[in-house]
Design a protein around this motif. Structure first.
Motif, PDB file in Angstrom:
ATOM      1  N   PHE A  56       0.827  -1.210   0.000  1.00 26.05           N
ATOM      2  CA  PHE A  56       0.000   0.000   0.000  1.00 26.05           C
ATOM      3  C   PHE A  56       0.863   1.262   0.000  1.00 26.05           C
ATOM      4  O   PHE A  56       0.531   2.267  -0.639  1.00 26.05           O
ATOM      5  N   HIS A  88       1.862   3.355  -3.078  1.00 28.32           N
ATOM      6  CA  HIS A  88       0.912   4.278  -3.697  1.00 28.32           C
ATOM      7  C   HIS A  88       0.914   5.649  -3.020  1.00 28.32           C
ATOM      8  O   HIS A  88       0.356   6.608  -3.564  1.00 28.32           O
ATOM      9  N   SER A 112       0.639   8.267  -5.971  1.00 31.76           N
ATOM     10  CA  SER A 112      -0.532   9.143  -5.942  1.00 31.76           C
ATOM     11  C   SER A 112      -0.173  10.622  -6.003  1.00 31.76           C
ATOM     12  O   SER A 112      -1.057  11.464  -6.188  1.00 31.76           O
ATOM     13  N   VAL A 140      -4.358   7.489 -10.296  1.00 31.67           N
ATOM     14  CA  VAL A 140      -4.145   6.586  -9.167  1.00 31.67           C
ATOM     15  C   VAL A 140      -5.370   6.643  -8.263  1.00 31.67           C
ATOM     16  O   VAL A 140      -5.826   7.731  -7.880  1.00 31.67           O
ATOM     17  N   GLU A 153      -6.200   4.064  -5.054  1.00 31.31           N
ATOM     18  CA  GLU A 153      -5.883   2.845  -4.317  1.00 31.31           C
ATOM     19  C   GLU A 153      -6.415   2.953  -2.893  1.00 31.31           C
ATOM     20  O   GLU A 153      -5.789   3.559  -2.027  1.00 31.31           O
ATOM     21  N   ILE A 207      -7.913   6.582   1.052  1.00 37.63           N
ATOM     22  CA  ILE A 207      -7.806   6.268  -0.364  1.00 37.63           C
ATOM     23  C   ILE A 207      -6.688   7.120  -0.949  1.00 37.63           C
ATOM     24  O   ILE A 207      -6.748   8.354  -0.932  1.00 37.63           O
ATOM     25  N   THR A 224      -4.965   8.734  -3.796  1.00 36.70           N
ATOM     26  CA  THR A 224      -5.471   9.116  -5.108  1.00 36.70           C
ATOM     27  C   THR A 224      -4.961  10.484  -5.518  1.00 36.70           C
ATOM     28  O   THR A 224      -4.607  11.318  -4.675  1.00 36.70           O
ATOM     29  N   ARG A 272     -12.891   1.394  -8.737  1.00 35.57           N
ATOM     30  CA  ARG A 272     -12.389   0.177  -8.093  1.00 35.57           C
ATOM     31  C   ARG A 272     -13.545  -0.487  -7.370  1.00 35.57           C
ATOM     32  O   ARG A 272     -14.279   0.163  -6.618  1.00 35.57           O
ATOM     33  N   ASN A 289      -9.401  -8.332  -7.513  1.00 36.51           N
ATOM     34  CA  ASN A 289      -8.538  -7.852  -6.442  1.00 36.51           C
ATOM     35  C   ASN A 289      -7.686  -8.986  -5.886  1.00 36.51           C
ATOM     36  O   ASN A 289      -8.094 -10.161  -5.885  1.00 36.51           O
TER      37      ASN A 289
END
Length: 753
Positions: A536, A539, A543, A552, A554, A574, A576, A644, A683
Motif C-alpha cells: 500500500f 501508492h 498518488s 491513481v 488505491e 484512499i 489518489t 475500483r 482484487n
C-alpha cells in the motif's frame, strides 16, 4: 574504444580454490555470466554460505588479430576480492566488488588455448569496504556482471570526461578531456578529433587538436539550439572522440546531456527551476540470484522507480550500481545520488586508502551520466572523521568540478565537509520511545539537525525503514500506519523550502544478515515486496503524480469487515490524485470523500480520508448486519475517470501471471513474472498462501526454485534467456485454481558495447 567481445558463455565454475588449478582446466558446472556463486533461499538461510572462495575458468583461443595488439580482460563487477590468472600466472587482482577493472593479457597469451582462472573470494575481508563491521545488506559472491575481451592498438582511449560549463546559456559549450591508455609508454604523436551529434545523428560541433603524452582536451563553443536534459525531456547527445597517430587509432562514443543541477539553501534546482526531490533508496539485489542480473532487469528497476512509483530521484544505497541501471536513468530522466561502498563502519588506514580509491573509481566510471547529480563521499551513517572525509571530498572535487558532494549521516550537528548536508532522519519513530513527550512529526527542521547558524543545502536521504518494518502479510491497520508515515514525511518535505527533498528507505524488501531484519534474513523495509510488487505504501508516492501522467486510486483496505481491530474499515484512506472519490453501495447510497488537506496540507495530492464520525454507521452497518459490496469512483471535475470494486464475499478465482513484457533479449537477459491470486472482481486475495509449481521450456530457464509460495496474495520469479531467440513456454499449477500457461519470446538484440 578498443574492439570488445562479450566473454560471458562457457565458463566452468566450482567451489574452493587451489593454486594448481590455475594451470589446467578443472571439472565443474558450466555457467554463463552474470553468475551468482550461491543461490540463496528466499529466507532463513545462512549468509556464510557464500563467504568463501570460488573458482571460474574459461579459455581464450588465440586469434591472429591479437598479434601486435594490446589485449585486455575487462570485468564490470565481481564480488568481492578477485584474482585473475592466465595460464597459471597471476596477472592482477581487484579488491572492490562494485567497480570495473581490466587485466592486461598482452605478452602472456600463447598460440592455442589460453586458460583464464578467476578466483573470487566472497569472505568479508575487514581491509575492504564495506566490510569490517556489520552491514545491513548482503554482498553476494560471484562474477555478477559481464566480462569482455578487448583488443586495440598500442595506444588507445582509456576514458573521456565530458563537461558542459554553461549548460543553461543560449550558446552552449562542451569540454572533452581524453585520457590515453599507453601501457608500453610509447612516444605519443598524433591528432585528436571531437564530433558532437544530436539524437538524430546530426553534427552540432567539431574540433580537433594535437595529442600529448597525457591525451588531449578539446572545447567546442557557441553551440546553438541544443536542448536541456530534464526530467520530462531527457535529451541526450553523443561525443565521439577519435585519435590517430603513427601505428595507432581508436574511437570512443559517449552519451551526455546539457543540464545544471545545484543544491542551494532554497532547495534543489534543475536548470534553474526548483524541484522538490522525492525518491527511494535502491539495493541492486534480486531474490535467489543476488546481484547477478543483467541489462534488462536493471533497466526495469529504473523504470519502476520513475513510472511505477512516481519518483524523480533514486539513491544507489550503499555502493555504485550497474551501468545498465545508470544509463537507463539517463534515458528516462531519473536523477541519481551515487555513493561509495560502506555502512557505518570505518576501518584502519589501509581500509581508508581503499575507500579513497573507491571515490576515484566511482567518479571516473560515471562522471558523464547527466542523471547523477551528487557524489556520496562519506560512508553511510558513519561517525565524523574529518581527516578521512577531507580526503574523499578533495578527491571528488578534483575529479569533477561540476557536481556537489554529500555525506550520508545519521548524527545531528555533524561536521559538514561536503557541499550538501545529507541526513537520515528517523524522527518519525522516536515518539514511540518510552519517557519521551515529543510530538509526532515527519521531519526535523534543517537548522535543528545541522546545528549551524546559517543555512546550508540540505537533503533527507533516509526515513521510515527500520522504524516501522511492514510485511506484505501484515494486518491492514499496520499497513495503513506504514502508508501514513510515508505521507507525513512527504508532507513535511513539501512544507519546508529549505529541504531539497526526501529519499525514503526503501524501494523494496531485501535480504540481509541475521543481525538485521526480522530474523528471517529479510529486511521488510520496502514499499514493495522483494519481487517489486507494491505494498500500500508504494501508492503514497505514485498518488503524488499529475493525473495527466497517471491516474491513481488505491483504497488502503482489503474491504473485510473483521480485518481491523474491533472491526470495520474506518478511518478509510484512499490514495489518489483524483479531485474526489465517491463510495457507492449496492443500495444506491453514496458518500463523497475529499482529499484531507487539513492533515496533509502540503502534499500535491493528499489522500481522501473518510472517518467514522463523518458517516451514518447504518450506511455500512453495525456488527451483526450484512457487509456490502462497494465501488469507489474517482472524479476529475465532474468526470468519473477511475473505478475500483470490492466484493464483500471474495472468492479465490484466478491465478494471474503478469510478465513485464511479452519478449526479452535472447542474450542472457532476465524477465520478471508476477503471480497474483485474484478474487472474482480482480482484487488480490492477500492472505492466500498456496504453493505454485513452475515449469519452463524453450529459450529461457527459471531463476530460483520451481515451487514458490504466495505471500500477501502474490509471488514472482525471473526467467533468464539462454542465448538463442525463440519461444518460452511457462506452465503454472496451484491447488484450487486452473493451470495457467504463458508464452513469451526471446528476440535478437544488438551488440552490447
Amino acid at each position: 574504444m578498443p574492439h570488445s567481445d562479450l566473454f560471458c558463455d562457457n565458463w566452468t565454475f566450482r567451489e574452493g580454490f587451489e593454486e594448481a588449478w590455475t594451470r589446467q582446466p578443472q571439472p565443474g558446472e558450466t555457467v554463463a555470466l552474470p553468475h551468482n556463486a550461491v543461490d540463496l533461499p528466499f529466507d532463513y538461510f545462512d549468509e556464510a554460505d557464500y563467504q568463501r572462495m570460488f573458482t571460474y575458468q574459461a579459455t581464450i583461443p588465440w586469434e591472429d588479430a591479437f598479434d601486435g595488439q594490446e589485449v585486455w580482460l575487462r570485468f564490470d563487477g565481481a564480488m568481492a576480492n578477485t584474482r585473475v590468472y592466465l595460464n597459471g600466472t597471476l596477472l592482477g587482482q581487484h579488491a572492490d566488488g562494485y567497480t570495473p577493472f581490466r587485466i592486461r593479457l598482452s605478452g602472456h597469451l600463447v598460440k592455442g588455448e589460453n586458460l583464464v582462472t578467476v578466483v573470487v573470494d566472497g569472505s568479508e575481508n575487514p581491509d575492504i569496504p564495506p566490510f569490517g563491521g556489520q552491514i545491513d545488506y548482503l554482498t553476494y559472491a560471484g562474477i555478477y556482471r559481464e566480462v569482455w575481451v578487448e583488443r586495440g592498438d598500442a595506444i588507445t582511449i582509456l576514458n573521456t570526461k565530458i563537461e558542459t560549463p554553461d549548460p543553461v546559456a543560449e550558446r552552449k559549450s562542451v569540454r572533452v578531456r581524453t585520457f590515453l591508455d599507453n601501457p608500453q609508454a610509447l612516444p605519443v604523436a598524433g591528432n585528436c578529433r571531437l564530433t558532437l551529434r544530436d539524437s538524430a545523428g546530426a553534427i552540432i560541433g567539431e574540433a580537433s587538436g594535437p595529442l600529448g603524452a597525457d591525451g588531449a582536451e578539446l572545447r567546442i563553443e557557441g553551440i546553438e539550439g541544443a536542448s536541456l536534459w530534464s526530467l520530462d525531456s531527457p535529451v541526450l547527445y553523443t561525443a565521439t572522440v577519435t585519435i590517430t597517430g603513427e601505428g595507432f587509432s581508436d574511437s570512443r562514443t559517449t552519451q551526455f546531456g546539457f543540464r545544471e543541477a545545484r543544491f542551494t539553501t532554497e532547495g534543489f534546482k534543475l536548470n534553474g527551476e526548483v524541484i522538490k526531490l522525492v525518491g527511494l533508496n535502491r539495493h541492486q539485489s534480486f531474490p535467489y540470484v543476488g546481484y547477478a542480473a543483467g541489462r534488462e532487469a536493471q533497466q526495469r528497476d529504473a523504470e519502476m522507480v520513475k513510472d511505477d512509483l512516481g519518483c524523480n530521484i533514486v539513491r544507489t544505497s550503499h555502493y555504485p550500481q550497474s551501468t545498465w541501471f545508470l544509463e537507463h536513468c539517463d534515458r528516462i530522466g531519473l536523477l541519481v545520488l551515487e555513493e561509495i561502498p560502506g555502512w557505518q563502519h570505518i576501518g584502519g588506514e589501509a581500509w581508508k586508502d581503499e575507500a579513497v580509491r573507491n571515490v576515484r573509481r566511482m567518479i571516473e566510471r560515471d562522471w558523464n551520466h547527466p542523471s547523477i547529480i551528487m557524489w556520496g563521499v562519506r560512508i553511510n551513517e558513519s561517525v565524523d572523521e574529518d581527516p578521512f572525509y577531507a580526503r574523499t571530498n578533495a578527491l571528488a572535487h578534483e575529479l569533477d568540478t561540476t557536481r556537489q558532494t554529500g555525506g550520508i549521516r545519521k548524527h545531528m550537528h555533524s561536521s559538514l565537509l561536503e557541499d550538501v548536508y545529507t541526513f537520515n532522519d528517523f524522527v518519525l519513530g522516536e515518539f514511540e520511545r518510552p519517557n519521551t513527550n515529543e510530538v509526532r512529526r515527519g521531519l526535523r527542521e534543517r537548522d535543528e539537525v545541522t546545528g549551524l547558524s546559517h543555512g546550508v543545502p540540505y537533503l533527507i536521504t533516509e526515513y521510515n525503514g527500520h522504524m516501522f518494518p511492514t510485511k506484505v502479510i501484515d494486518n491492514e491497520l499496520r499497513q495503513m500506519e506504514h502508508v501514513t508515515r510515508h505521507l507525513e514525511v512527504l508532507d513535511a518535505a513539501h512544507a519546508d523550502p529549505a529541504i531539497a527533498g526526501c529519499i525514503g528507505w526503501c524501494m523494496f524488501d531485501y535480504n540481509t544478515h541475521a543481525d538485521f531484519g526480522s530474523g528471517d534474513r529479510v529486511c521488510h523495509h520496502g514499499v514493495m515486496s522483494m519481487f517489486r510488487e507494491p505494498k500500500f505504501a508504494a501508492h503514497a508516492y505514485t498518488s503524488q503524480l499529475d493525473p495527466a501522467r497517471k491516474l491513481v486510486m488505491e483504497p488502503v483496505t482489503h474491504w473485510a469487515r473483521g480485518e481491523r481491530n474491533i472491526g470495520g474499515v474506518f478511518p478509510l484512506m484512499i490514495l489518489t490524485n483524483c479531485d474526489r472519490v465517491r463510495m457507492v453501495l449496492p443500495n444506491g447510497q453514496h458518500v463523497d470523500i475529499l482529499p484531507d488537506r487539513a492533515r496533509f496540507p502540503h502534499l500535491p495530492h493528499p489522500p481522501a480520508i473518510l472517518r467514522i464520525d463523518q458517516i451514518d454507521e447504518n450506511i455500512l452497518g453495525r456488527w451483526g448486519m450484512s457487509w456490502p459490496d462497494v465501488e469507489f469512483q474517482g472524479f476529475l471535475g465532474d468526470e468519473c475517470v477511475a473505478t475500483r470494486r470490492f466484493s464483500a464475499k471474495p472468492v479465490l478465482s484466478t491465478l494471474q501471471a503478469a510478465p513485464d513484457a511479452d519478449s526479452f533479449g535472447c542474450d542472457c537477459q532476465e524477465m520478471r513474472v508476477i503471480l497474483r491470486a485474484l478474487d472474482q472482481v480482480g482484487n488480490v486475495t492477500p492472505f492466500v498462501d498456496l504453493p505454485v509449481n513452475i515449469s519452463v521450456t524453450g529459450a529461457a530457464t527459471l531463476l530460483g526454485p520451481d515451487q514458490v509460495s504466495l505471500k500477501g496474495g502474490h509471488t514472482g520469479f525471473w526467467l533468464r534467456s539462454t542465448g538463442k531467440p525463440g519461444p518460452v513456454e511457462v506452465m503454472l499449477k496451484t491447488p484450487r485454481l486452473a493451470p495457467v500457461s504463458l508464452t513469451l519470446e526471446t528476440t535478437e538484440t544488438g551488440e552490447r558495447a
